[in-house]
Scaffold this motif. Structure first.
Motif, PDB file in Angstrom:
ATOM      1  N   ALA A  30     -54.243 -28.755 -10.079  1.00  0.00           N
ATOM      2  CA  ALA A  30     -55.472 -28.050  -9.700  1.00  0.00           C
ATOM      3  C   ALA A  30     -56.577 -28.324 -10.711  1.00  0.00           C
ATOM      4  O   ALA A  30     -57.751 -28.479 -10.347  1.00  0.00           O
ATOM      5  CB  ALA A  30     -55.201 -26.547  -9.601  1.00  0.00           C
ATOM      6  N   ALA A  52     -60.247 -29.956  -9.989  1.00  0.00           N
ATOM      7  CA  ALA A  52     -61.441 -29.207 -10.383  1.00  0.00           C
ATOM      8  C   ALA A  52     -62.339 -30.068 -11.261  1.00  0.00           C
ATOM      9  O   ALA A  52     -63.564 -30.114 -11.082  1.00  0.00           O
ATOM     10  CB  ALA A  52     -61.046 -27.929 -11.112  1.00  0.00           C
ATOM     11  N   ARG A  64     -60.614 -30.512  -2.460  1.00  0.00           N
ATOM     12  CA  ARG A  64     -60.944 -29.810  -3.707  1.00  0.00           C
ATOM     13  C   ARG A  64     -59.793 -28.952  -4.220  1.00  0.00           C
ATOM     14  O   ARG A  64     -59.605 -28.798  -5.407  1.00  0.00           O
ATOM     15  CB  ARG A  64     -62.186 -28.937  -3.472  1.00  0.00           C
ATOM     16  N   ARG A  65     -59.023 -28.382  -3.294  1.00  0.00           N
ATOM     17  CA  ARG A  65     -57.923 -27.505  -3.684  1.00  0.00           C
ATOM     18  C   ARG A  65     -56.591 -28.197  -3.472  1.00  0.00           C
ATOM     19  O   ARG A  65     -56.415 -28.965  -2.534  1.00  0.00           O
ATOM     20  CB  ARG A  65     -57.945 -26.206  -2.874  1.00  0.00           C
ATOM     21  N   TYR A  66     -55.651 -27.895  -4.357  1.00  0.00           N
ATOM     22  CA  TYR A  66     -54.301 -28.441  -4.251  1.00  0.00           C
ATOM     23  C   TYR A  66     -53.451 -27.439  -3.486  1.00  0.00           C
ATOM     24  O   TYR A  66     -53.256 -26.300  -3.917  1.00  0.00           O
ATOM     25  CB  TYR A  66     -53.732 -28.665  -5.652  1.00  0.00           C
ATOM     26  N   THR A  67     -52.965 -27.828  -2.304  1.00  0.00           N
ATOM     27  CA  THR A  67     -52.159 -26.913  -1.494  1.00  0.00           C
ATOM     28  C   THR A  67     -50.898 -27.608  -1.032  1.00  0.00           C
ATOM     29  O   THR A  67     -50.868 -28.822  -0.817  1.00  0.00           O
ATOM     30  CB  THR A  67     -52.938 -26.427  -0.258  1.00  0.00           C
ATOM     31  N   ALA A  79     -61.853 -20.576  -1.457  1.00  0.00           N
ATOM     32  CA  ALA A  79     -61.787 -21.650  -2.455  1.00  0.00           C
ATOM     33  C   ALA A  79     -62.803 -21.428  -3.562  1.00  0.00           C
ATOM     34  O   ALA A  79     -62.514 -21.641  -4.747  1.00  0.00           O
ATOM     35  CB  ALA A  79     -62.010 -22.997  -1.790  1.00  0.00           C
ATOM     36  N   SER A  80     -64.009 -20.994  -3.190  1.00  0.00           N
ATOM     37  CA  SER A  80     -65.046 -20.743  -4.197  1.00  0.00           C
ATOM     38  C   SER A  80     -64.631 -19.626  -5.145  1.00  0.00           C
ATOM     39  O   SER A  80     -64.805 -19.727  -6.366  1.00  0.00           O
ATOM     40  CB  SER A  80     -66.360 -20.377  -3.500  1.00  0.00           C
ATOM     41  N   LEU A 137     -61.523 -18.659  -5.854  1.00  0.00           N
ATOM     42  CA  LEU A 137     -60.419 -19.114  -6.695  1.00  0.00           C
ATOM     43  C   LEU A 137     -60.892 -20.079  -7.770  1.00  0.00           C
ATOM     44  O   LEU A 137     -60.338 -20.115  -8.871  1.00  0.00           O
ATOM     45  CB  LEU A 137     -59.338 -19.760  -5.834  1.00  0.00           C
ATOM     46  N   GLU A 138     -61.907 -20.865  -7.474  1.00  0.00           N
ATOM     47  CA  GLU A 138     -62.467 -21.753  -8.491  1.00  0.00           C
ATOM     48  C   GLU A 138     -63.081 -20.951  -9.633  1.00  0.00           C
ATOM     49  O   GLU A 138     -62.946 -21.316 -10.807  1.00  0.00           O
ATOM     50  CB  GLU A 138     -63.511 -22.668  -7.857  1.00  0.00           C
ATOM     51  N   GLU A 166     -60.202 -19.616 -11.582  1.00  0.00           N
ATOM     52  CA  GLU A 166     -59.584 -20.710 -12.328  1.00  0.00           C
ATOM     53  C   GLU A 166     -60.360 -21.000 -13.610  1.00  0.00           C
ATOM     54  O   GLU A 166     -59.782 -21.187 -14.691  1.00  0.00           O
ATOM     55  CB  GLU A 166     -59.533 -21.964 -11.454  1.00  0.00           C
TER      56      GLU A 166
END
Length: 281
Positions: free
Chosen positions: A98, A102, A168-171, A233-234, A236-237, A240
């Motif tokens: 992740a 990022a 953008r996100r690791y899923t 996602a925003s 969680l960023e 993060e």
């Protein structure tokens, strides 16, 4: 049976039904689940006895769990309870994956004039994929990062050998070993929070909230999914970034902590879930 116990058993039935479907789809039976359930109850009893300052002897564990003392002894002594766990290692690797994504989407060194992630050569002069990994993944080798990002569809290797970022996100998804292991980690984290909040005073409870509709129009689901892909996602960023600034290299005084965001769709509430009584043809 006391009302609180009956309510708890009803809750257990609801939470175990999705798990039972997963097990059945992968060829596991009630026998397999019973064995794992016994191990879980024994380990939980040991946890509780430690919390009470008592030695978790076979007899005490047997009394708490209702399992025969010889069953407790066999399980505790078996290699199964001493199984090596890769959960912490996998969590560390997912965290670093992740971070790489990022950095690729946010760092000026790895984005173009329009703020998009650059197409990177795997090695060579900076900016390169190897340089990206060195900057954001810590001690994980670039090839491990690349192979995993390819596996989950977050990147693509182009014909000239360079790498393009796609997500953008690791899923994780699907039903491979890594996704199933993540299932256990995510469910454990959720239930650890719920367990804590049941026993902790109000001021010490962890944040746990949800927004639920029992009559949501089915046609709105794609829009809800897209909204969460953007706003979730925003959020969680932001989390993060906040967490990364406060991480420590010291194991002393540190804990594993994080935030999860999930979209759920409850199909069971609109189905009876009852099987018809009939003879097989």
């Amino acid at each position: 049976m006391r009302p609180i116990q009956a309510t708890l058993l009803e809750s257990c039935l609801r939470l175990l039904r999705p798990l039972a479907r997963i097990l059945l789809r992968h060829g596991l039976s009630t026998y397999d689940f019973s064995r794992i359930a016994n191990i879980a109850f024994i380990e939980a009893a040991q946890d509780i006895l430690h919390e009470q300052g008592k030695t978790p002897s076979f007899s005490r564990v047997s009394t708490i769990t209702g399992l025969h003392r010889h069953v407790v002894s066999d399980i505790v002594k078996s290699a199964e309870t001493n199984r090596p766990s890769l959960a912490a290692e996998k969590d560390y690797q997912r965290n670093r994956l992740a971070r790489v994504l990022a950095g690729w989407f946010e760092s000026p060194e790895y984005t173009d004039e329009e703020g998009r992630p650059r197409v990177l050569p795997i090695d060579g002069p900076e900016p390169s994929f190897e340089g990206l990994v060195r900057s954001f993944s810590g001690d994980i080798y670039p090839k491990i990062i690349l192979d995993e990002l390819l596996r989950v569809g977050a990147v693509r290797v182009l014909k000239d050998g360079s790498v393009r970022a796609l997500a953008r996100r690791y899923t994780l998804g699907g039903a491979d070993a890594a996704a199933l292991q993540q299932l256990g980690s995510a469910a454990r984290d959720l239930f650890s929070t719920l367990e804590h909040n049941i026993t902790a005073p109000a001021e010490a409870r962890l944040y746990d909230d949800s927004v639920v509709s029992v009559r949501l129009d089915r046609t709105a689901i794609p829009l809800l999914r897209q909204m969460l892909l953007r706003r979730g996602a925003s959020f969680l960023e932001d989390v993060e970034g906040w967490i990364s600034e406060r991480e420590t290299t010291s194991e002393s005084g540190s804990v594993r902590a994080g935030v999860m965001v999930h979209l759920f769709i409850d199909h069971e509430s609109n189905a009876s879930g009852k099987s018809e009584d009939r003879d097989d043809e």
